[in-house]
Design a protein around this motif. Sequence first.
Motif, PDB file in Angstrom:
ATOM      1  N   ASP A  96     -88.353  34.058 -98.019  1.00 12.80           N
ATOM      2  CA  ASP A  96     -88.850  34.299 -99.375  1.00 12.80           C
ATOM      3  C   ASP A  96     -89.498  35.673 -99.474  1.00 12.80           C
ATOM      4  N   ALA A  97     -90.237  36.051 -98.441  1.00 13.67           N
ATOM      5  CA  ALA A  97     -90.893  37.365 -98.435  1.00 13.67           C
ATOM      6  C   ALA A  97     -89.984  38.441 -97.869  1.00 13.67           C
ATOM      7  N   PHE A  98     -89.142  38.062 -96.898  1.00 13.05           N
ATOM      8  CA  PHE A  98     -88.264  39.021 -96.231  1.00 13.05           C
ATOM      9  C   PHE A  98     -86.857  38.424 -96.182  1.00 13.05           C
ATOM     10  N   PRO A  99     -86.036  38.626 -97.205  1.00 11.57           N
ATOM     11  CA  PRO A  99     -84.704  38.010 -97.252  1.00 11.57           C
ATOM     12  C   PRO A  99     -83.700  38.740 -96.365  1.00 11.57           C
ATOM     13  N   TYR A 100     -84.073  38.934 -95.107  1.00  8.92           N
ATOM     14  CA  TYR A 100     -83.292  39.763 -94.200  1.00  8.92           C
ATOM     15  C   TYR A 100     -82.482  38.911 -93.231  1.00  8.92           C
ATOM     16  N   VAL A 101     -81.279  39.377 -92.973  1.00  5.08           N
ATOM     17  CA  VAL A 101     -80.410  38.798 -91.954  1.00  5.08           C
ATOM     18  C   VAL A 101     -79.991  39.940 -91.028  1.00  5.08           C
ATOM     19  N   VAL A 113     -64.042  55.173 -80.399  1.00  2.00           N
ATOM     20  CA  VAL A 113     -65.053  54.634 -79.500  1.00  2.00           C
ATOM     21  C   VAL A 113     -65.603  53.357 -80.106  1.00  2.00           C
ATOM     22  N   ARG A 114     -65.797  52.366 -79.270  1.00  2.00           N
ATOM     23  CA  ARG A 114     -66.348  51.098 -79.725  1.00  2.00           C
ATOM     24  C   ARG A 114     -67.872  51.121 -79.610  1.00  2.00           C
ATOM     25  N   TYR A 115     -68.543  50.630 -80.634  1.00  3.98           N
ATOM     26  CA  TYR A 115     -69.999  50.625 -80.662  1.00  3.98           C
ATOM     27  C   TYR A 115     -70.531  49.212 -80.858  1.00  3.98           C
ATOM     28  N   ASN A 116     -71.680  48.944 -80.250  1.00  8.82           N
ATOM     29  CA  ASN A 116     -72.487  47.782 -80.599  1.00  8.82           C
ATOM     30  C   ASN A 116     -73.437  48.219 -81.703  1.00  8.82           C
ATOM     31  N   ILE A 117     -73.385  47.525 -82.818  1.00  5.27           N
ATOM     32  CA  ILE A 117     -74.180  47.918 -83.983  1.00  5.27           C
ATOM     33  C   ILE A 117     -75.100  46.765 -84.376  1.00  5.27           C
ATOM     34  N   LEU A 118     -76.361  47.070 -84.533  1.00  6.12           N
ATOM     35  CA  LEU A 118     -77.325  46.116 -85.079  1.00  6.12           C
ATOM     36  C   LEU A 118     -77.631  46.537 -86.503  1.00  6.12           C
ATOM     37  N   ALA A 119     -77.350  45.653 -87.449  1.00  6.59           N
ATOM     38  CA  ALA A 119     -77.517  45.971 -88.866  1.00  6.59           C
ATOM     39  C   ALA A 119     -78.377  44.916 -89.539  1.00  6.59           C
ATOM     40  N   ALA A 130     -76.749  45.436 -99.204  1.00  5.60           N
ATOM     41  CA  ALA A 130     -77.664  46.509 -98.781  1.00  5.60           C
ATOM     42  C   ALA A 130     -77.719  46.659 -97.262  1.00  5.60           C
ATOM     43  N   PRO A 131     -76.580  46.912 -96.606  1.00  2.93           N
ATOM     44  CA  PRO A 131     -76.608  47.058 -95.144  1.00  2.93           C
ATOM     45  C   PRO A 131     -77.423  48.275 -94.707  1.00  2.93           C
ATOM     46  N   LYS A 132     -78.200  48.083 -93.662  1.00  2.71           N
ATOM     47  CA  LYS A 132     -78.989  49.164 -93.068  1.00  2.71           C
ATOM     48  C   LYS A 132     -78.736  49.136 -91.564  1.00  2.71           C
ATOM     49  N   ILE A 133     -78.196  50.215 -91.021  1.00  2.00           N
ATOM     50  CA  ILE A 133     -77.961  50.290 -89.582  1.00  2.00           C
ATOM     51  C   ILE A 133     -79.291  50.481 -88.866  1.00  2.00           C
ATOM     52  N   ILE A 134     -79.620  49.550 -87.983  1.00  2.00           N
ATOM     53  CA  ILE A 134     -80.866  49.617 -87.231  1.00  2.00           C
ATOM     54  C   ILE A 134     -80.683  50.398 -85.933  1.00  2.00           C
ATOM     55  N   MET A 135     -79.543  50.143 -85.258  1.00  2.00           N
ATOM     56  CA  MET A 135     -79.308  50.809 -83.976  1.00  2.00           C
ATOM     57  C   MET A 135     -77.820  50.778 -83.660  1.00  2.00           C
ATOM     58  N   GLN A 185     -87.887  47.464 -89.210  1.00  2.37           N
ATOM     59  CA  GLN A 185     -87.155  48.659 -89.616  1.00  2.37           C
ATOM     60  C   GLN A 185     -86.371  49.283 -88.468  1.00  2.37           C
ATOM     61  N   GLY A 186     -86.506  48.707 -87.266  1.00  2.00           N
ATOM     62  CA  GLY A 186     -85.803  49.245 -86.127  1.00  2.00           C
ATOM     63  C   GLY A 186     -86.590  50.290 -85.354  1.00  2.00           C
ATOM     64  N   LYS A 187     -87.891  50.386 -85.575  1.00  3.51           N
ATOM     65  CA  LYS A 187     -88.722  51.363 -84.878  1.00  3.51           C
ATOM     66  C   LYS A 187     -89.366  50.735 -83.641  1.00  3.51           C
ATOM     67  N   ILE A 188     -89.797  51.606 -82.694  1.00  6.15           N
ATOM     68  CA  ILE A 188     -90.425  51.133 -81.465  1.00  6.15           C
ATOM     69  C   ILE A 188     -91.860  50.702 -81.746  1.00  6.15           C
ATOM     70  N   PRO A 189     -92.240  49.470 -81.439  1.00  4.37           N
ATOM     71  CA  PRO A 189     -93.631  49.031 -81.643  1.00  4.37           C
ATOM     72  C   PRO A 189     -94.575  49.726 -80.665  1.00  4.37           C
ATOM     73  N   ALA A 190     -95.770  49.966 -81.116  1.00  4.22           N
ATOM     74  CA  ALA A 190     -96.756  50.658 -80.273  1.00  4.22           C
ATOM     75  C   ALA A 190     -97.174  49.821 -79.074  1.00  4.22           C
ATOM     76  N   ASP A 191     -97.041  48.482 -79.163  1.00  2.00           N
ATOM     77  CA  ASP A 191     -97.497  47.632 -78.072  1.00  2.00           C
ATOM     78  C   ASP A 191     -96.368  47.218 -77.123  1.00  2.00           C
ATOM     79  N   ASN A 192     -95.212  47.891 -77.200  1.00  4.39           N
ATOM     80  CA  ASN A 192     -94.175  47.646 -76.201  1.00  4.39           C
ATOM     81  C   ASN A 192     -94.688  48.044 -74.815  1.00  4.39           C
ATOM     82  N   PRO A 193     -94.192  47.412 -73.758  1.00  7.37           N
ATOM     83  CA  PRO A 193     -94.768  47.667 -72.421  1.00  7.37           C
ATOM     84  C   PRO A 193     -94.486  49.046 -71.852  1.00  7.37           C
TER      85      PRO A 193
END
Length: 224
Positions: A96-101, A113-119, A130-135, A185-193
Motif C-alpha cells: 500500500d505504501a510501496f507498490p514495488y515489485v 552480451v548477456r546481463y543479469n538485471i535487477l529491476a 515504470a521500470p527502473k533498473i537497479i543493477m 533505490q538500489g544504493k549501498i546502505p551505510a550499515d553494510n559490513p
Amino acid sequence: APFWGCQAPTPMTFDQPVEYTLQLDSSLLSVSVVAASLLVPWELVWGPDDWIWVSEEFGRISRVNPQTGEKKTLLHLPIGARPEGAQGMVVHPNPDAFPYVYIHYKQIKADSVRYNILARYTYADDTLVAPKIIMELVAGSSHTGSRLAFHDQNHILWATGDQASHTAPQDMNNLNGKVLRMDLQGKIPADNPFPNSYVYAAGFRNMQGMVVSDKQHIYVSEHG
C-alpha cells in the motif's frame, strides 16, 4: 504447477479438485492443480491482490487466481533473443505504501552480451509499469543463482550465483557468488559490513533459495 501450502494470507477455498493429500507429522496438506501449461516457472509469490504471481523463464510474469485458476499476464520482460530470462521476484511487504515489485531477469543486449538485471516495477491497474533498473551485472553461462528477499522493509537482498567462475565467490571486488544488500533505490546502505560495498555475505556457488526470518536472520540453500 501444483501449489503446496498449509497457510495463505487470507482463508480461502479451492475450486480445483484435490489430487492427493500428504500427512506430515500433525499437518495434513492437500495438493491441487491450480494452473497448468506453465513454461519453466521459476518464482512463486503472493501478490498484493492475494493472487499467486509466477515468473516463467522465457520472460512472462503472470498472476493466477488461487480459487479459479484464472491466469492473467502482468508483464513480458525484454529478455532478448534467447528463450530464457525471468528469474527471482519479490513483492514489497507493504504494497500500500510501496507498490514495488523487484524482478531479476537475464537479457541479451545489442552488444550480444548477456546481463543479469535487477529491476523495480510499480504495480498499478493490474499491470507492472515504470521500470527502473537497479543493477546490471554481466551474466555467465550458468550458475545464475537468483533469489530476492527483503531484509526488513527498507533493504533488498539479492543472491547471485558465481556465473560458473570458481574465483568469483572469494573476490570481494566481484558481485557474483554473493548475497548483496541494497536500499529500495538500489544504493549501498551505510550499515553494510564492508565499506562502500553491496556485499553482505560472500563465498557462494549457486544459491537457489533464500528466506529471512522474523529476527532478520538470512537462510540460503545452494546447489552442491
